[in-house]
Design a protein around this motif. Structure first.
Motif, PDB file in Angstrom:
ATOM      1  N   LEU A  11       3.358  11.167  -8.861  1.00 51.99           N
ATOM      2  CA  LEU A  11       2.614  11.640 -10.026  1.00 51.99           C
ATOM      3  C   LEU A  11       2.012  13.015  -9.760  1.00 51.99           C
ATOM      4  O   LEU A  11       2.012  13.889 -10.627  1.00 51.99           O
ATOM      5  CB  LEU A  11       1.516  10.636 -10.388  1.00 51.99           C
ATOM      6  N   THR A  12       1.486  13.203  -8.549  1.00 50.67           N
ATOM      7  CA  THR A  12       0.931  14.505  -8.176  1.00 50.67           C
ATOM      8  C   THR A  12       2.016  15.568  -8.151  1.00 50.67           C
ATOM      9  O   THR A  12       1.829  16.691  -8.632  1.00 50.67           O
ATOM     10  CB  THR A  12       0.266  14.421  -6.789  1.00 50.67           C
ATOM     11  N   ILE A  60       2.215   1.963  -3.466  1.00 55.06           N
ATOM     12  CA  ILE A  60       1.195   2.565  -4.329  1.00 55.06           C
ATOM     13  C   ILE A  60       1.018   4.040  -3.973  1.00 55.06           C
ATOM     14  O   ILE A  60       0.935   4.908  -4.853  1.00 55.06           O
ATOM     15  CB  ILE A  60      -0.141   1.813  -4.185  1.00 55.06           C
ATOM     16  N   SER A  61       0.972   4.337  -2.676  1.00 53.57           N
ATOM     17  CA  SER A  61       0.796   5.718  -2.216  1.00 53.57           C
ATOM     18  C   SER A  61       1.954   6.597  -2.663  1.00 53.57           C
ATOM     19  O   SER A  61       1.752   7.734  -3.114  1.00 53.57           O
ATOM     20  CB  SER A  61       0.679   5.739  -0.688  1.00 53.57           C
ATOM     21  N   GLN A  62       3.182   6.076  -2.575  1.00 55.62           N
ATOM     22  CA  GLN A  62       4.347   6.846  -2.996  1.00 55.62           C
ATOM     23  C   GLN A  62       4.313   7.130  -4.489  1.00 55.62           C
ATOM     24  O   GLN A  62       4.680   8.221  -4.933  1.00 55.62           O
ATOM     25  CB  GLN A  62       5.627   6.105  -2.614  1.00 55.62           C
ATOM     26  N   ASP A  63       3.874   6.158  -5.277  1.00 51.18           N
ATOM     27  CA  ASP A  63       3.759   6.363  -6.723  1.00 51.18           C
ATOM     28  C   ASP A  63       2.739   7.448  -7.028  1.00 51.18           C
ATOM     29  O   ASP A  63       2.955   8.307  -7.893  1.00 51.18           O
ATOM     30  CB  ASP A  63       3.354   5.058  -7.415  1.00 51.18           C
ATOM     31  N   GLU A  64       1.611   7.420  -6.308  1.00 58.82           N
ATOM     32  CA  GLU A  64       0.569   8.421  -6.523  1.00 58.82           C
ATOM     33  C   GLU A  64       1.070   9.812  -6.137  1.00 58.82           C
ATOM     34  O   GLU A  64       0.812  10.799  -6.843  1.00 58.82           O
ATOM     35  CB  GLU A  64      -0.677   8.064  -5.702  1.00 58.82           C
ATOM     36  N   ASN A  65       1.796   9.889  -5.026  1.00 54.65           N
ATOM     37  CA  ASN A  65       2.331  11.181  -4.585  1.00 54.65           C
ATOM     38  C   ASN A  65       3.330  11.738  -5.597  1.00 54.65           C
ATOM     39  O   ASN A  65       3.379  12.948  -5.832  1.00 54.65           O
ATOM     40  CB  ASN A  65       3.004  11.041  -3.220  1.00 54.65           C
ATOM     41  N   SER A  70       0.831  -1.203   0.000  1.00 56.38           N
ATOM     42  CA  SER A  70       0.000   0.000   0.000  1.00 56.38           C
ATOM     43  C   SER A  70       0.863   1.249   0.000  1.00 56.38           C
ATOM     44  O   SER A  70       0.566   2.227  -0.706  1.00 56.38           O
ATOM     45  CB  SER A  70      -0.913  -0.015   1.234  1.00 56.38           C
TER      46      SER A  70
END
Length: 225
Positions: free
Chosen positions: A127-128, A120-125, A117
């Motif tokens: 991208l943002t 996934i969160s680090q990847d999303e951050n 998890s």
């Protein structure tokens, strides 16, 4: 975290401790068969993928206590390379044995879910960060991320060594190396930090956080590419 002492001993039994690795050594290369997860004990590691122009795209920097290789589980092949940034100690955890052990230790399985998890969160951050932040916000966010990660492992959150080069930081953040150098100089002039070669001291962490959140700008309002 969350493991009983006896369970920690079982996990410790499958961990392989290697000799120290040196700058430039590979943990694995793109296309290698996936066999182990790697845990950074000391030092640091970067992961990167090749670009069409022959260069590389830095995907991440991994610090003590952090896990490398989770992305290779699906296809049983590493889709990127991992290279040592400085003299480092890295442990190997054979995945088949870890998988078998996690079926008998529910708390270990839960921790694996947490790690996935977090990835996934680090990847999303990331991208943002690349999609919505300007240059100074990106660098400030990078420094705050390092600070928080060092703090979680019991190290100083405000005084640390940058094992990666300015070029590698720029590559990771999608900024020119000249921009990174100018921003470090500007942040230092503004009293946000003190930098000497690769040694850095964060003097105003709260102000850096404010920059990340878009609540503060340094005195110069120039926009960098």
């Amino acid at each position: 975290m969350g493991l009983e002492p006896a369970d920690v001993d079982k996990l410790d039994d499958i961990v392989k401790r290697n000799r120290p690795s040196h700058r430039g050594d590979y943990l694995f290369r793109e296309g290698d068969k996936f066999q182990c997860l790697y845990i950074v004990k000391t030092g640091s590691v970067k992961t990167y993928a090749p670009r069409e122009d022959g260069g590389e795209q830095v995907l991440g920097f991994h610090l003590p206590g952090e896990l490398i290789g989770l992305d290779a589980i699906e296809k049983c092949r590493h889709h990127c390379s991992a290279r040592i940034l400085e003299t480092s100690a890295v442990c190997e955890v054979p995945f088949v044995q870890l998988e078998e052990l996690s079926t008998t230790i529910p708390s270990l399985q839960h921790q694996m879910y947490r790690l996935l998890s977090r990835e996934i969160s680090q990847d999303e951050n990331m991208l943002t960060l690349l999609g919505k932040k300007n240059a100074e916000e990106r660098l400030a966010a990078f420094l705050i991320s390092l600070s928080e990660r060092f703090k979680r492992r019991g190290f100083s959150p405000s005084d640390f060594h940058l094992s990666m080069s300015r070029h590698e930081i720029g590559n990771y953040l999608g900024l020119a190396v000249e921009t990174i150098s100018r921003l470090f100089t500007r942040f230092q002039d503004e009293g946000l930090l003190k930098v000497e070669r690769k040694h850095i001291q964060l003097l105003e962490i709260e102000r850096l956080i404010a920059i990340v959140q878009g609540e503060e700008r340094t005195s110069s309002q120039r926009t960098f590419p």
